[in-house]
Design a protein around this motif. Structure first.
Motif, PDB file in Angstrom:
ATOM      1  N   GLU A  58     -32.932  31.417-109.552  1.00  0.00           N
ATOM      2  CA  GLU A  58     -31.970  31.905-110.530  1.00  0.00           C
ATOM      3  C   GLU A  58     -30.644  32.214-109.847  1.00  0.00           C
ATOM      4  N   PHE A  59     -30.461  31.635-108.673  1.00  0.00           N
ATOM      5  CA  PHE A  59     -29.242  31.827-107.898  1.00  0.00           C
ATOM      6  C   PHE A  59     -28.981  33.312-107.667  1.00  0.00           C
ATOM      7  N   ALA A  60     -30.035  34.026-107.342  1.00  0.00           N
ATOM      8  CA  ALA A  60     -29.966  35.463-107.067  1.00  0.00           C
ATOM      9  C   ALA A  60     -29.502  35.654-105.624  1.00  0.00           C
ATOM     10  N   THR A  61     -28.219  35.759-105.438  1.00  0.00           N
ATOM     11  CA  THR A  61     -27.615  35.813-104.110  1.00  0.00           C
ATOM     12  C   THR A  61     -28.167  36.946-103.257  1.00  0.00           C
ATOM     13  N   TYR A  62     -28.264  38.149-103.827  1.00  0.00           N
ATOM     14  CA  TYR A  62     -28.749  39.274-103.030  1.00  0.00           C
ATOM     15  C   TYR A  62     -30.207  39.102-102.652  1.00  0.00           C
ATOM     16  N   GLN A  63     -31.003  38.480-103.533  1.00  0.00           N
ATOM     17  CA  GLN A  63     -32.409  38.228-103.182  1.00  0.00           C
ATOM     18  C   GLN A  63     -32.471  37.337-101.951  1.00  0.00           C
ATOM     19  N   HIS A  64     -31.644  36.314-101.911  1.00  0.00           N
ATOM     20  CA  HIS A  64     -31.651  35.390-100.786  1.00  0.00           C
ATOM     21  C   HIS A  64     -31.150  36.066 -99.516  1.00  0.00           C
ATOM     22  N   GLN A  65     -30.171  36.927 -99.636  1.00  0.00           N
ATOM     23  CA  GLN A  65     -29.597  37.581 -98.459  1.00  0.00           C
ATOM     24  C   GLN A  65     -30.475  38.708 -97.931  1.00  0.00           C
ATOM     25  N   LEU A  66     -31.211  39.378 -98.792  1.00  0.00           N
ATOM     26  CA  LEU A  66     -32.001  40.529 -98.365  1.00  0.00           C
ATOM     27  C   LEU A  66     -33.490  40.216 -98.276  1.00  0.00           C
ATOM     28  N   GLY A  67     -34.118  40.004 -99.425  1.00  0.00           N
ATOM     29  CA  GLY A  67     -35.568  39.845 -99.470  1.00  0.00           C
ATOM     30  C   GLY A  67     -36.092  38.649 -98.710  1.00  0.00           C
ATOM     31  N   CYS A  68     -35.455  37.508 -98.859  1.00  0.00           N
ATOM     32  CA  CYS A  68     -35.935  36.306 -98.174  1.00  0.00           C
ATOM     33  C   CYS A  68     -35.690  36.388 -96.673  1.00  0.00           C
ATOM     34  N   ARG A  69     -34.601  36.972 -96.266  1.00  0.00           N
ATOM     35  CA  ARG A  69     -34.323  37.089 -94.826  1.00  0.00           C
ATOM     36  C   ARG A  69     -35.284  38.048 -94.138  1.00  0.00           C
ATOM     37  N   ALA A  70     -35.742  39.069 -94.842  1.00  0.00           N
ATOM     38  CA  ALA A  70     -36.661  40.042 -94.255  1.00  0.00           C
ATOM     39  C   ALA A  70     -38.088  39.509 -94.209  1.00  0.00           C
TER      40      ALA A  70
END
Length: 100
Positions: A58-70
């Protein structure tokens, strides 16, 4: 988004991170599984628990920057893959992609 609402979101997330860490610490979890939870993957990393999250398209930028990186692993569906997915979590060196 207004600055006040961003500050409020950061404060709320900080509170959730602390509460989750206090709750999870010492419970001997083997793995943490999430879908769109920044708090779970960040807390798991802080506690040394392997984690996996499902990549959200869903092009959730913060999800990609925070949750996926962790996360230790990111599950990436093979269907409906947008062209931008290779620029985000699936290309990060510290996490591996699993294509489902």
């Amino acid at each position: 988004m207004r600055v006040d609402s961003r500050v409020q979101k950061v404060r709320q997330m900080t509170g959730r991170l602390g509460a989750l860490k206090r709750w999870a610490k010492g419970r001997d979890f083997d793995v943490a599984l999430a879908h769109g939870s920044h708090e779970l993957t960040i807390t798991a990393r802080r506690l040394g628990i392997p984690s996996s999250t499902t990549f959200d398209y869903e092009f959730a930028t913060y999800q990609h920057q925070l949750g996926c990186r962790a996360a230790t692993r990111v599950v990436v569906p093979t269907r409906s893959r947008p062209s931008g997915s290779s620029r985000t979590a699936s290309s990060r060196r510290s996490s591996s992609s699993i294509r489902a």
